[in-house]
Design a protein around this motif. Structure first.
Motif, PDB file in Angstrom:
ATOM      1  N   LYS A   1       0.827  -1.199   0.000  1.00  0.00           N
ATOM      2  CA  LYS A   1       0.000   0.000   0.000  1.00  0.00           C
ATOM      3  C   LYS A   1       0.869   1.260   0.000  1.00  0.00           C
ATOM      4  O   LYS A   1       1.909   1.309   0.663  1.00  0.00           O
ATOM      5  CB  LYS A   1      -0.908   0.015   1.231  1.00  0.00           C
ATOM      6  CG  LYS A   1      -1.912  -1.122   1.251  1.00  0.00           C
ATOM      7  CD  LYS A   1      -2.893  -1.038   0.114  1.00  0.00           C
ATOM      8  CE  LYS A   1      -3.922  -2.157   0.201  1.00  0.00           C
ATOM      9  NZ  LYS A   1      -4.866  -2.131  -0.901  1.00  0.00           N
TER      10      LYS A   1
ATOM     11  N   ASP B   1      -8.584  -6.059  -2.623  1.00  0.00           N
ATOM     12  CA  ASP B   1      -9.053  -4.850  -1.932  1.00  0.00           C
ATOM     13  C   ASP B   1     -10.363  -4.395  -2.573  1.00  0.00           C
ATOM     14  O   ASP B   1     -10.362  -3.589  -3.509  1.00  0.00           O
ATOM     15  CB  ASP B   1      -7.995  -3.748  -2.040  1.00  0.00           C
ATOM     16  CG  ASP B   1      -8.418  -2.460  -1.334  1.00  0.00           C
ATOM     17  OD1 ASP B   1      -9.504  -2.452  -0.718  1.00  0.00           O
ATOM     18  OD2 ASP B   1      -7.666  -1.466  -1.397  1.00  0.00           O
TER      19      ASP B   1
ATOM     20  N   ARG C   1     -11.477  -0.563  -3.473  1.00  0.00           N
ATOM     21  CA  ARG C   1     -10.851   0.303  -4.484  1.00  0.00           C
ATOM     22  C   ARG C   1     -11.772   0.604  -5.672  1.00  0.00           C
ATOM     23  O   ARG C   1     -11.453   1.419  -6.513  1.00  0.00           O
ATOM     24  CB  ARG C   1      -9.547  -0.313  -4.985  1.00  0.00           C
ATOM     25  CG  ARG C   1      -9.687  -1.541  -5.837  1.00  0.00           C
ATOM     26  CD  ARG C   1      -8.348  -1.899  -6.533  1.00  0.00           C
ATOM     27  NE  ARG C   1      -7.437  -2.641  -5.677  1.00  0.00           N
ATOM     28  CZ  ARG C   1      -6.341  -2.107  -5.140  1.00  0.00           C
ATOM     29  NH1 ARG C   1      -6.042  -0.838  -5.350  1.00  0.00           N
ATOM     30  NH2 ARG C   1      -5.547  -2.853  -4.382  1.00  0.00           N
ATOM     31  N   TYR C   2     -12.932  -0.048  -5.757  1.00  0.00           N
ATOM     32  CA  TYR C   2     -13.785   0.070  -6.950  1.00  0.00           C
ATOM     33  C   TYR C   2     -14.927   1.061  -6.724  1.00  0.00           C
ATOM     34  O   TYR C   2     -15.484   1.161  -5.631  1.00  0.00           O
ATOM     35  CB  TYR C   2     -14.344  -1.306  -7.337  1.00  0.00           C
ATOM     36  CG  TYR C   2     -13.235  -2.268  -7.654  1.00  0.00           C
ATOM     37  CD1 TYR C   2     -12.619  -2.278  -8.900  1.00  0.00           C
ATOM     38  CD2 TYR C   2     -12.757  -3.138  -6.681  1.00  0.00           C
ATOM     39  CE1 TYR C   2     -11.574  -3.138  -9.174  1.00  0.00           C
ATOM     40  CE2 TYR C   2     -11.713  -4.001  -6.943  1.00  0.00           C
ATOM     41  CZ  TYR C   2     -11.121  -3.986  -8.194  1.00  0.00           C
ATOM     42  OH  TYR C   2     -10.075  -4.833  -8.449  1.00  0.00           O
TER      43      TYR C   2
ATOM     44  N   ALA D   1     -11.124   1.926 -10.677  1.00  0.00           N
ATOM     45  CA  ALA D   1     -10.364   1.375  -9.556  1.00  0.00           C
ATOM     46  C   ALA D   1      -9.240   2.327  -9.183  1.00  0.00           C
ATOM     47  O   ALA D   1      -8.595   2.903 -10.063  1.00  0.00           O
ATOM     48  CB  ALA D   1      -9.790   0.008  -9.921  1.00  0.00           C
ATOM     49  N   GLN D   2      -9.007   2.483  -7.902  1.00  0.00           N
ATOM     50  CA  GLN D   2      -7.892   3.285  -7.393  1.00  0.00           C
ATOM     51  C   GLN D   2      -6.686   2.371  -7.192  1.00  0.00           C
ATOM     52  O   GLN D   2      -6.743   1.426  -6.412  1.00  0.00           O
ATOM     53  CB  GLN D   2      -8.278   3.935  -6.061  1.00  0.00           C
ATOM     54  CG  GLN D   2      -9.341   5.012  -6.159  1.00  0.00           C
ATOM     55  CD  GLN D   2      -8.801   6.320  -6.735  1.00  0.00           C
ATOM     56  OE1 GLN D   2      -7.590   6.546  -6.780  1.00  0.00           O
ATOM     57  NE2 GLN D   2      -9.700   7.172  -7.191  1.00  0.00           N
ATOM     58  N   LEU D   3      -5.611   2.657  -7.940  1.00  0.00           N
ATOM     59  CA  LEU D   3      -4.394   1.859  -7.845  1.00  0.00           C
ATOM     60  C   LEU D   3      -3.180   2.769  -7.922  1.00  0.00           C
ATOM     61  O   LEU D   3      -3.064   3.559  -8.862  1.00  0.00           O
ATOM     62  CB  LEU D   3      -4.320   0.831  -8.983  1.00  0.00           C
ATOM     63  CG  LEU D   3      -5.001  -0.522  -8.757  1.00  0.00           C
ATOM     64  CD1 LEU D   3      -5.212  -1.230 -10.082  1.00  0.00           C
ATOM     65  CD2 LEU D   3      -4.177  -1.385  -7.825  1.00  0.00           C
TER      66      LEU D   3
ATOM     67  N   GLU E   1      -6.544   6.666 -10.896  1.00  0.00           N
ATOM     68  CA  GLU E   1      -7.883   6.110 -11.047  1.00  0.00           C
ATOM     69  C   GLU E   1      -7.996   5.491 -12.439  1.00  0.00           C
ATOM     70  O   GLU E   1      -7.942   6.188 -13.444  1.00  0.00           O
ATOM     71  CB  GLU E   1      -8.948   7.195 -10.858  1.00  0.00           C
ATOM     72  CG  GLU E   1     -10.359   6.631 -10.827  1.00  0.00           C
ATOM     73  CD  GLU E   1     -11.397   7.685 -10.474  1.00  0.00           C
ATOM     74  OE1 GLU E   1     -12.113   7.492  -9.470  1.00  0.00           O
ATOM     75  OE2 GLU E   1     -11.485   8.705 -11.198  1.00  0.00           O
TER      76      GLU E   1
ATOM     77  N   GLU F   1      -5.029  -5.209 -14.551  1.00  0.00           N
ATOM     78  CA  GLU F   1      -5.555  -4.664 -13.297  1.00  0.00           C
ATOM     79  C   GLU F   1      -5.604  -5.735 -12.218  1.00  0.00           C
ATOM     80  O   GLU F   1      -5.270  -5.473 -11.060  1.00  0.00           O
ATOM     81  CB  GLU F   1      -6.945  -4.073 -13.522  1.00  0.00           C
ATOM     82  CG  GLU F   1      -7.460  -3.220 -12.370  1.00  0.00           C
ATOM     83  CD  GLU F   1      -8.025  -4.030 -11.200  1.00  0.00           C
ATOM     84  OE1 GLU F   1      -8.079  -3.495 -10.078  1.00  0.00           O
ATOM     85  OE2 GLU F   1      -8.426  -5.199 -11.427  1.00  0.00           O
TER      86      GLU F   1
ATOM     87  N   ASP G   1      -3.666  -5.392  -8.709  1.00  0.00           N
ATOM     88  CA  ASP G   1      -4.397  -5.497  -7.440  1.00  0.00           C
ATOM     89  C   ASP G   1      -3.766  -6.561  -6.549  1.00  0.00           C
ATOM     90  O   ASP G   1      -3.565  -6.355  -5.343  1.00  0.00           O
ATOM     91  CB  ASP G   1      -5.859  -5.833  -7.726  1.00  0.00           C
ATOM     92  CG  ASP G   1      -6.647  -6.196  -6.467  1.00  0.00           C
ATOM     93  OD1 ASP G   1      -6.830  -5.319  -5.611  1.00  0.00           O
ATOM     94  OD2 ASP G   1      -7.064  -7.371  -6.363  1.00  0.00           O
TER      95      ASP G   1
ATOM     96  N   GLU H   1      -0.160  -5.343  -5.430  1.00  0.00           N
ATOM     97  CA  GLU H   1      -0.209  -4.264  -4.448  1.00  0.00           C
ATOM     98  C   GLU H   1      -0.607  -4.801  -3.068  1.00  0.00           C
ATOM     99  O   GLU H   1      -0.136  -4.319  -2.034  1.00  0.00           O
ATOM    100  CB  GLU H   1      -1.191  -3.178  -4.873  1.00  0.00           C
ATOM    101  CG  GLU H   1      -1.161  -1.975  -3.940  1.00  0.00           C
ATOM    102  CD  GLU H   1      -2.144  -0.883  -4.328  1.00  0.00           C
ATOM    103  OE1 GLU H   1      -1.686   0.225  -4.647  1.00  0.00           O
ATOM    104  OE2 GLU H   1      -3.362  -1.148  -4.303  1.00  0.00           O
ATOM    105  N   SER H   2      -1.451  -5.822  -3.047  1.00  0.00           N
ATOM    106  CA  SER H   2      -1.929  -6.367  -1.778  1.00  0.00           C
ATOM    107  C   SER H   2      -0.950  -7.342  -1.143  1.00  0.00           C
ATOM    108  O   SER H   2      -0.855  -7.413   0.080  1.00  0.00           O
ATOM    109  CB  SER H   2      -3.283  -7.058  -1.984  1.00  0.00           C
ATOM    110  OG  SER H   2      -4.244  -6.141  -2.460  1.00  0.00           O
TER     111      SER H   2
END
Length: 359
Positions: A8, A150, A153-154, A174-176, A180, A230, A234, A237-238
């Motif tokens: 994160k 996550d 994020r959507y 989605a926020q990554l 956006e 994506e 995701d 990132e997690s």
């Protein structure tokens, strides 16, 4: 090369660099353009699973498989001649393309030499089309959340309406990495705007099917390569590169098989057992990766290294074989996400694994 830190709070470009260093994709970065994009074999397996989940995602409305080689008018004509066309119903298409630049966000574009758009067009009674559009938006957001590490994020963007055509447009985002991303476009197209494509097509409504109307169209469009990227971002990132937490339904391999050799004399027996279990799982449509073969060098790799490899390619479950697997039929089933193992009997396969994968 400096070590990439994932987790994160990292930036979008760092996240893309982490993807490039993963086992799923190859890409270049140049002034906000992602070029030379290629999925590895395991990345293509992920893309194919994502495509299949998209195709079977709607269980409430009848959706017919269309042909991308003909016009919407011809697809509608085929559906009308072959099926009962009571509203609502849908037509799904996969449209290949070449040399497209797909906008990810305000700062980044994805340049694709080849790819596919997955589309689904719903034909809906105009009196309820706006309400139906809201339902589809919510369904698509929930679909993305279901497969995400996550879910928070959507989001659904604000609706925009073109003043001339009156087409309403919204998107799933989605926020990554501080950006956006636009993942899917949704459009509500009034029947008056679709006159040429519909070419006088009318569908039955009401209990008696006595009335016919020209429907509105609600269209979803997703670039499957962008969607695949994506999902990888995701997951990375997690969990980082060491544990790519791709959802078990999307994971290219559902189960990996490894062994711990306590006596060299039992190695071949364990490999034979692993080969048998892999075939049992595959016959049950559970994609399994046998890591015990000589070509994988498993006899020279520690259990930790074998499990780390499976975690890095997103395999959600691992079967660990030991001497007791030969003696008593006992296996260790390890979860990637919890790293906790449970003991199961060989007779529990494949039914137990199928149950936890599909739930």
């Amino acid at each position: 090369m400096a070590k990439l830190i994932t987790g994160k709070g990292i930036g979008f470009q760092q996240l893309l660099e982490a993807c490039r260093n993963s086992k799923f994709v190859a890409l270049d970065l140049n002034n906000g353009v992602i070029g030379n994009f290629q999925l590895t074999p395991i990345g293509r397996m992920l893309r194919n699973n994502l495509r299949e989940e998209f195709k079977r995602s709607d269980t409430e409305t009848v959706v017919y498989e269309g042909s991308c080689g003909v016009s919407l008018r011809e697809n509608l004509q085929f559906v009308k001649e072959s099926f009962s066309t009571n509203l609502p119903f849908g037509i799904a298409l996969e449209k290949p393309f070449r040399n497209e630049k797909i906008s990810l966000s305000e700062s980044f574009q994805l340049a694709l030499p080849t790819g596919s758009f997955l589309t689904r067009s719903y034909f809906v009674n105009p009196s309820v089309s706006r309400e139906y559009m809201y339902k589809v938006q919510r369904q698509r957001k929930i679909w993305w959340m279901r497969f995400a590490c996550d879910p928070g994020r959507y989001s659904i963007s604000d609706t925009r309406q073109d003043a001339e055509s009156r087409i309403q447009t919204t998107s799933i985002r989605a926020q990554l990495g501080g950006e956006e991303l636009t993942l899917e476009q949704l459009e509500l197209i009034p029947s008056a705007t679709m006159q040429e494509e519909l070419a006088g097509f009318q569908a039955k409504i009401g209990r008696t099917n006595s009335r016919k109307i020209t429907p509105d169209v609600i269209r979803i469009e997703q670039c499957v390569e962008l969607a695949t990227l994506e999902v990888i971002m995701d997951a990375i990132e997690s969990g980082g590169l060491s544990s790519v937490r791709i959802h078990r339904k999307l994971a290219p391999y559902k189960c990996g098989i490894v062994c711990v050799v306590e006596g060299a004399s039992r190695l071949e027996e364990l490999r034979d057992l692993a080969s048998h279990l892999a075939n049992v799982l595959r016959r049950a449509n559970v994609t399994a990766l046998d890591c015990t073969s000589p070509t994988n060098g498993s006899s020279e790799r520690t259990l930790t290294k074998q499990l780390n490899h499976l975690d890095s390619i997103g395999v959600p479950f691992s079967l660990v074989l030991r001497d007791q697997s030969l003696q008593a039929g006992l296996l260790q089933l390890r979860s990637r996400d919890t790293t906790i193992s449970e003991t199961i009997h060989i007779s529990d396969l494949p039914h137990y694994l199928l149950r936890i994968i599909t739930n």
